[in-house]
Motif scaffolding. Structure first.
Motif, PDB file in Angstrom:
ATOM      1  N   ARG A 168       0.816  -1.212   0.000  1.00  0.00           N
ATOM      2  CA  ARG A 168       0.000   0.000   0.000  1.00  0.00           C
ATOM      3  C   ARG A 168       0.858   1.273   0.000  1.00  0.00           C
ATOM      4  N   ALA A 169       2.117   1.134  -0.441  1.00  0.00           N
ATOM      5  CA  ALA A 169       3.023   2.289  -0.447  1.00  0.00           C
ATOM      6  C   ALA A 169       3.488   2.606  -1.864  1.00  0.00           C
ATOM      7  N   VAL A 170       4.043   3.821  -2.027  1.00  0.00           N
ATOM      8  CA  VAL A 170       4.587   4.197  -3.338  1.00  0.00           C
ATOM      9  C   VAL A 170       6.117   4.153  -3.351  1.00  0.00           C
ATOM     10  N   GLY A 171       6.714   3.862  -2.190  1.00  0.00           N
ATOM     11  CA  GLY A 171       8.168   3.782  -2.117  1.00  0.00           C
ATOM     12  C   GLY A 171       8.578   3.270  -0.750  1.00  0.00           C
ATOM     13  N   MET A 172       9.890   3.006  -0.613  1.00  0.00           N
ATOM     14  CA  MET A 172      10.432   2.586   0.677  1.00  0.00           C
ATOM     15  C   MET A 172      11.557   3.554   1.035  1.00  0.00           C
ATOM     16  N   ALA A 173      11.814   3.726   2.336  1.00  0.00           N
ATOM     17  CA  ALA A 173      12.867   4.655   2.766  1.00  0.00           C
ATOM     18  C   ALA A 173      13.758   3.966   3.788  1.00  0.00           C
ATOM     19  N   THR A 174      15.045   4.318   3.737  1.00  0.00           N
ATOM     20  CA  THR A 174      15.976   3.766   4.719  1.00  0.00           C
ATOM     21  C   THR A 174      16.832   4.865   5.345  1.00  0.00           C
ATOM     22  N   VAL A 175      17.218   4.638   6.604  1.00  0.00           N
ATOM     23  CA  VAL A 175      18.155   5.535   7.289  1.00  0.00           C
ATOM     24  C   VAL A 175      19.458   4.800   7.587  1.00  0.00           C
ATOM     25  N   ILE A 176      19.798   3.810   6.761  1.00  0.00           N
ATOM     26  CA  ILE A 176      21.028   3.044   7.010  1.00  0.00           C
ATOM     27  C   ILE A 176      22.249   3.976   7.100  1.00  0.00           C
ATOM     28  N   GLY A 177      22.213   5.065   6.350  1.00  0.00           N
ATOM     29  CA  GLY A 177      23.334   6.013   6.387  1.00  0.00           C
ATOM     30  C   GLY A 177      23.529   6.637   7.762  1.00  0.00           C
ATOM     31  N   TYR A 178      22.408   6.859   8.476  1.00  0.00           N
ATOM     32  CA  TYR A 178      22.505   7.469   9.809  1.00  0.00           C
ATOM     33  C   TYR A 178      22.765   6.419  10.889  1.00  0.00           C
ATOM     34  N   ARG A 179      22.466   5.168  10.590  1.00  0.00           N
ATOM     35  CA  ARG A 179      22.646   4.105  11.590  1.00  0.00           C
ATOM     36  C   ARG A 179      24.052   3.499  11.538  1.00  0.00           C
ATOM     37  N   CYS A 180      24.581   3.288  10.316  1.00  0.00           N
ATOM     38  CA  CYS A 180      25.927   2.685  10.254  1.00  0.00           C
ATOM     39  C   CYS A 180      26.790   3.297   9.161  1.00  0.00           C
ATOM     40  N   GLY A 181      26.343   4.365   8.520  1.00  0.00           N
ATOM     41  CA  GLY A 181      27.131   4.998   7.463  1.00  0.00           C
ATOM     42  C   GLY A 181      26.780   4.412   6.100  1.00  0.00           C
ATOM     43  N   LEU A 182      26.958   5.223   5.056  1.00  0.00           N
ATOM     44  CA  LEU A 182      26.671   4.743   3.697  1.00  0.00           C
ATOM     45  C   LEU A 182      27.853   3.970   3.119  1.00  0.00           C
ATOM     46  N   ASP A 183      28.929   3.871   3.885  1.00  0.00           N
ATOM     47  CA  ASP A 183      30.082   3.075   3.453  1.00  0.00           C
ATOM     48  C   ASP A 183      29.911   1.625   3.908  1.00  0.00           C
ATOM     49  N   PHE A 184      28.672   1.154   4.006  1.00  0.00           N
ATOM     50  CA  PHE A 184      28.416  -0.228   4.437  1.00  0.00           C
ATOM     51  C   PHE A 184      28.893  -1.212   3.374  1.00  0.00           C
ATOM     52  N   ASP A 185      29.200  -2.444   3.823  1.00  0.00           N
ATOM     53  CA  ASP A 185      29.585  -3.519   2.907  1.00  0.00           C
ATOM     54  C   ASP A 185      28.404  -3.740   1.942  1.00  0.00           C
ATOM     55  N   PRO A 186      28.626  -3.574   0.625  1.00  0.00           N
ATOM     56  CA  PRO A 186      27.474  -3.626  -0.295  1.00  0.00           C
ATOM     57  C   PRO A 186      26.966  -5.034  -0.597  1.00  0.00           C
ATOM     58  N   SER A 187      27.675  -6.084  -0.127  1.00  0.00           N
ATOM     59  CA  SER A 187      27.234  -7.449  -0.465  1.00  0.00           C
ATOM     60  C   SER A 187      26.089  -7.885   0.448  1.00  0.00           C
ATOM     61  N   ARG A 188      25.353  -8.921   0.011  1.00  0.00           N
ATOM     62  CA  ARG A 188      24.337  -9.518   0.888  1.00  0.00           C
ATOM     63  C   ARG A 188      25.048 -10.286   1.986  1.00  0.00           C
ATOM     64  N   PRO A 189      24.653 -10.121   3.250  1.00  0.00           N
ATOM     65  CA  PRO A 189      25.312 -10.892   4.316  1.00  0.00           C
ATOM     66  C   PRO A 189      24.926 -12.373   4.221  1.00  0.00           C
ATOM     67  N   SER A 190      25.808 -13.247   4.721  1.00  0.00           N
ATOM     68  CA  SER A 190      25.521 -14.690   4.662  1.00  0.00           C
ATOM     69  C   SER A 190      24.399 -15.038   5.635  1.00  0.00           C
ATOM     70  N   ARG A 191      23.705 -16.126   5.343  1.00  0.00           N
ATOM     71  CA  ARG A 191      22.592 -16.566   6.194  1.00  0.00           C
ATOM     72  C   ARG A 191      23.069 -16.840   7.622  1.00  0.00           C
ATOM     73  N   GLY A 192      24.262 -17.470   7.732  1.00  0.00           N
ATOM     74  CA  GLY A 192      24.798 -17.771   9.065  1.00  0.00           C
ATOM     75  C   GLY A 192      25.045 -16.502   9.866  1.00  0.00           C
ATOM     76  N   ALA A 193      25.611 -15.487   9.201  1.00  0.00           N
ATOM     77  CA  ALA A 193      25.907 -14.220   9.895  1.00  0.00           C
ATOM     78  C   ALA A 193      24.603 -13.536  10.316  1.00  0.00           C
ATOM     79  N   VAL A 194      23.569 -13.653   9.475  1.00  0.00           N
ATOM     80  CA  VAL A 194      22.284 -13.004   9.798  1.00  0.00           C
ATOM     81  C   VAL A 194      21.633 -13.695  10.994  1.00  0.00           C
ATOM     82  N   ILE A 195      21.667 -15.040  11.017  1.00  0.00           N
ATOM     83  CA  ILE A 195      21.052 -15.767  12.140  1.00  0.00           C
ATOM     84  C   ILE A 195      21.744 -15.401  13.453  1.00  0.00           C
ATOM     85  N   ALA A 196      23.077 -15.365  13.419  1.00  0.00           N
ATOM     86  CA  ALA A 196      23.820 -15.016  14.649  1.00  0.00           C
ATOM     87  C   ALA A 196      23.475 -13.594  15.089  1.00  0.00           C
TER      88      ALA A 196
END
Ligand SMILES: [Zn+2]
Length: 385
Positions: A168-196
């Motif tokens: 029901r939205a026209v877009g999504m928004a993120t504040v990742i830049g304010y939470r951990c910086g826009l210099d974040f690792d651009p890859s998808r994290p591994s499933r194991g790392a996400v579960i931990a």
């Protein structure tokens, strides 16, 4: 309201209803001076003892431009302004300021939603405009983290909830830049790392998310949903909304820091919308110039630079393709920010267009067309309004 003389067609284009593609709710309750001052400061902190946030460009702008909307003389004193605000009441003040902004549609980031803020529907009613929702992915994560018991529940619920809310939205928004910086690792994290990381998260779910692994997981999950539904993703960058907190330092919110991530989204076809950007608006214009799926606004920078906003607009327009720039007030907390966002957008763009017309670089028809594109047309196209 416009600072320069312009041909009628250009003037009409600038004064036409805007699409405000990124704003937040404003407070519905009457505010004390201390509360009001906190909401007109991008840091969200009180002014040092013996000083006031009215002694900043936005404070002078409120006295100059918002005072007449409340039937006061321009440049009225802060105490008089706030007394009149209290006399009229928040409801009437919000109605007057939002209506005077001349916005035809608000796209509302509901990430800061609280009972004290107007909802998207209420903003629309007060502003005599349409409204659509832009969902905050970190807010969704917060809701999910509070409900989930196990890491796998958390991961499943995140995808389900993002899908349901995006419907029901026209877009999504993120504040990742304010939470951990826009210099974040651009890859998808591994499933194991996400579960931990999710297990750590569920032991303390009330805190806003700052774990870079989960922020990346959330973002990539949102990108998958955005791709499916054809939605743009808005990234807060540079000088932005105070309520998000945890600012990792200005240099880490430079959108050029996420160039590798932006490149990764190009074949996926998810539009990347860079919000605010100041003082990295030149980097943002560069990204919008070279990547077909990148869009940009200077949002709050115009409101907070106020009398100096024409320079920022001029710098953005040095390079940005005209079909890539959007208007967003970044309105939050008080309706003054919505009113001034629209006002300084129009004034700054008017001055920039005037300089090109006077130099003989553009025709009046060019200037009018660009004003329509940036003011509303580009947003209608990108968000499919
Ligand atoms: Zn925002």
């Amino acid at each position: 309201m416009l600072p320069v003389d312009l041909p009628d067609t250009v003037r009409d284009a600038l004064l036409a209803p805007l699409v405000d593609h990124h704003c937040h709710g404003v407070r519905r309750d009457d505010l004390s001076r201390a509360q009001f001052e906190l909401l007109i400061n991008a840091g969200g902190c009180p002014a040092p003892p013996g000083t006031t946030h009215f002694d900043a460009p936005i404070g002078a702008a409120i006295r100059r431009w918002c005072a007449p909307v409340l039937d006061l003389e321009p440049h009225t004193a802060p105490a008089v302004y706030l007394a009149r605000r209290a006399e009229l009441g928040a409801d009437e003040v919000n109605r007057r300021l939002l209506r005077a902004a001349g916005v035809g549609a608000f796209l509302v980031d509901t990430g800061m939603e609280g009972a004290e803020l107007l909802t998207a529907a209420e903003l629309a009613r007060h502003g005599d405009a349409a409204a659509n929702e832009v969902v905050s992915i970190e807010q969704i994560e917060h809701d999910v983290a509070e409900m989930a018991q196990l890491a796998l529940d958390y991961m499943d619920s995140l995808a389900e909830e993002l899908t349901a809310r995006a419907a029901r939205a026209v877009g999504m928004a993120t504040v990742i830049g304010y939470r951990c910086g826009l210099d974040f690792d651009p890859s998808r994290p591994s499933r194991g790392a996400v579960i931990a990381a999710a297990n750590r998260r569920l032991s303390d779910p009330k805190e806003p998310l700052t774990d870079p692994i989960l922020l990346r997981y959330l973002l990539w999950t949102a990108v998958d949903v955005a791709r499916e539904r054809g939605l743009p993703v808005q990234f807060h960058a540079g000088f932005g909304d105070p309520d998000h907190g945890f600012h990792p330092g200005p240099q880490r919110t430079d959108p050029a820091r996420m160039t590798t991530f932006v490149k990764a989204l190009q074949p996926i076809g998810v539009p990347v919308v860079l919000l605010h950007c100041y003082p990295f608006h030149r980097q943002a214009a560069y990204l919008a110039g070279v990547f077909p799926h990148v869009y940009v606004d200077v949002g709050l920078a115009l409101t907070y630079s106020a009398a100096g906003s024409a320079r920022i607009m001029d710098e953005l327009l040095e390079l940005v393709p005209f079909h890539k720039q959007l208007f967003g007030s970044g309105c939050h907390g008080v309706a003054e920010t919505g009113h001034l966002g629209a006002l300084y957008f129009r004034r700054a763009l008017a001055a920039t267009l005037k300089s090109r017309l006077d130099a003989g670089e553009w025709s009046a028809a060019d200037a009018a067309r660009v004003a329509h594109m940036i003011g509303s047309g580009n947003a209608r196209r990108v968000y499919r309004l």
